[in-house]
Write a protein that holds these residues in place. Structure first.
Motif, PDB file in Angstrom:
ATOM      1  N   TYR A 125       0.834  -1.194   0.000  1.00 23.17           N
ATOM      2  CA  TYR A 125       0.000   0.000   0.000  1.00 23.17           C
ATOM      3  C   TYR A 125       0.873   1.251   0.000  1.00 23.17           C
ATOM      4  O   TYR A 125       1.997   1.231   0.497  1.00 23.17           O
ATOM      5  CB  TYR A 125      -0.888   0.038   1.254  1.00 23.17           C
ATOM      6  CG  TYR A 125      -1.736  -1.192   1.423  1.00 23.17           C
ATOM      7  CD1 TYR A 125      -2.968  -1.303   0.790  1.00 23.17           C
ATOM      8  CD2 TYR A 125      -1.299  -2.253   2.214  1.00 23.17           C
ATOM      9  CE1 TYR A 125      -3.751  -2.444   0.944  1.00 23.17           C
ATOM     10  CE2 TYR A 125      -2.075  -3.397   2.376  1.00 23.17           C
ATOM     11  CZ  TYR A 125      -3.298  -3.479   1.737  1.00 23.17           C
ATOM     12  OH  TYR A 125      -4.070  -4.607   1.892  1.00 23.17           O
ATOM     13  N   SER A 126       0.349   2.348  -0.533  1.00 26.03           N
ATOM     14  CA  SER A 126       0.975   3.648  -0.335  1.00 26.03           C
ATOM     15  C   SER A 126       0.861   3.952   1.152  1.00 26.03           C
ATOM     16  O   SER A 126      -0.052   3.458   1.835  1.00 26.03           O
ATOM     17  CB  SER A 126       0.248   4.726  -1.139  1.00 26.03           C
ATOM     18  OG  SER A 126       0.357   4.467  -2.514  1.00 26.03           O
ATOM     19  N   ILE A 143      -4.903   2.864  -0.547  1.00 25.43           N
ATOM     20  CA  ILE A 143      -4.899   2.578  -1.978  1.00 25.43           C
ATOM     21  C   ILE A 143      -5.390   3.830  -2.684  1.00 25.43           C
ATOM     22  O   ILE A 143      -6.477   4.327  -2.377  1.00 25.43           O
ATOM     23  CB  ILE A 143      -5.833   1.397  -2.320  1.00 25.43           C
ATOM     24  CG1 ILE A 143      -5.365   0.146  -1.605  1.00 25.43           C
ATOM     25  CG2 ILE A 143      -5.922   1.184  -3.813  1.00 25.43           C
ATOM     26  CD1 ILE A 143      -6.324  -1.022  -1.711  1.00 25.43           C
ATOM     27  N   GLY A 144      -4.619   4.359  -3.602  1.00 24.56           N
ATOM     28  CA  GLY A 144      -5.035   5.543  -4.358  1.00 24.56           C
ATOM     29  C   GLY A 144      -4.954   6.811  -3.536  1.00 24.56           C
ATOM     30  O   GLY A 144      -3.927   7.453  -3.478  1.00 24.56           O
ATOM     31  N   VAL A 145      -6.046   7.161  -2.864  1.00 21.06           N
ATOM     32  CA  VAL A 145      -6.083   8.372  -2.042  1.00 21.06           C
ATOM     33  C   VAL A 145      -6.089   7.984  -0.572  1.00 21.06           C
ATOM     34  O   VAL A 145      -6.587   6.934  -0.194  1.00 21.06           O
ATOM     35  CB  VAL A 145      -7.314   9.255  -2.364  1.00 21.06           C
ATOM     36  CG1 VAL A 145      -7.211   9.850  -3.753  1.00 21.06           C
ATOM     37  CG2 VAL A 145      -8.593   8.472  -2.211  1.00 21.06           C
ATOM     38  N   SER A 146      -5.560   8.858   0.243  1.00 21.99           N
ATOM     39  CA  SER A 146      -5.403   8.579   1.666  1.00 21.99           C
ATOM     40  C   SER A 146      -6.728   8.332   2.394  1.00 21.99           C
ATOM     41  O   SER A 146      -6.750   7.723   3.452  1.00 21.99           O
ATOM     42  CB  SER A 146      -4.644   9.729   2.332  1.00 21.99           C
ATOM     43  OG  SER A 146      -4.430   9.465   3.687  1.00 21.99           O
ATOM     44  N   LEU A 147      -7.825   8.794   1.805  1.00 20.58           N
ATOM     45  CA  LEU A 147      -9.123   8.606   2.453  1.00 20.58           C
ATOM     46  C   LEU A 147      -9.525   7.132   2.512  1.00 20.58           C
ATOM     47  O   LEU A 147     -10.271   6.716   3.390  1.00 20.58           O
ATOM     48  CB  LEU A 147     -10.208   9.397   1.713  1.00 20.58           C
ATOM     49  CG  LEU A 147     -10.076  10.915   1.780  1.00 20.58           C
ATOM     50  CD1 LEU A 147     -11.106  11.569   0.867  1.00 20.58           C
ATOM     51  CD2 LEU A 147     -10.239  11.404   3.195  1.00 20.58           C
TER      52      LEU A 147
END
Length: 160
Positions: A125-126, A143-147
């Protein structure tokens, strides 16, 4: 040329230059110290692992240095990365595994641009890390955006 005025102006210039040099140097040293505040051994939120975070070149990374349960209950042997998507990596040991990497210190006790690998599910994961205080990290994998993600709270371990 009026020598006393010239010397006075030169002294003021040297004083100001000295203050600027001291300020810039101390700011750089402070930033280095602040960025390295993350270095150390941290216990994960569930208490099942400890990760040693260290600087590697200009970035920060960490590896698993302790497991509450180091052996696989099924085999009795040391746990391996059996859930990794790459079959060739499924026999590497979990203990000693670099599971966080690529972090850059941004500012205000935040490290970004990193990744975290979860050997429980084999996913990467980021990740961002925020230091809440000298003994507490918020580690957020997403994943993708922090939200869209999950935050774990890690606690610093004191060397014994």
């Amino acid at each position: 040329m009026d020598t006393p005025k010239f010397l006075f102006k030169q002294n003021i210039f040297l004083t100001i230059a000295s203050f600027i040099i001291v300020f810039v140097t101390s700011s750089f040293v402070f930033m280095q110290e602040e960025s390295s505040a993350i270095v150390g051994v941290w216990k994960t939120g569930d208490g099942n692992a400890m990760v040693r975070i260290y600087k590697n070149g200009e970035k920060f990374q960490g590896k698993i240095v302790w497991l509450k349960e180091p052996n696989d209950p099924e085999t009795g042997k040391p746990k391996v990365d059996k859930n990794h998507s790459d079959e060739a990596l499924r026999t590497r040991p979990i203990l000693g595994l670099v599971n966080i990497w690529g972090f850059n210190y941004k500012d205000k006790n935040i490290w970004e641009d990193g990744n975290i690998y979860d050997p429980k599910n084999g996913n990467t994961y980021s990740c961002t890390i925020k230091m809440l205080n000298p003994n507490t990290l918020e580690v957020r994998g997403y994943i993708g955006v922090s939200l869209i993600g999950r935050t774990d709270t890690w606690t610093k371990q004191v060397a014994k």
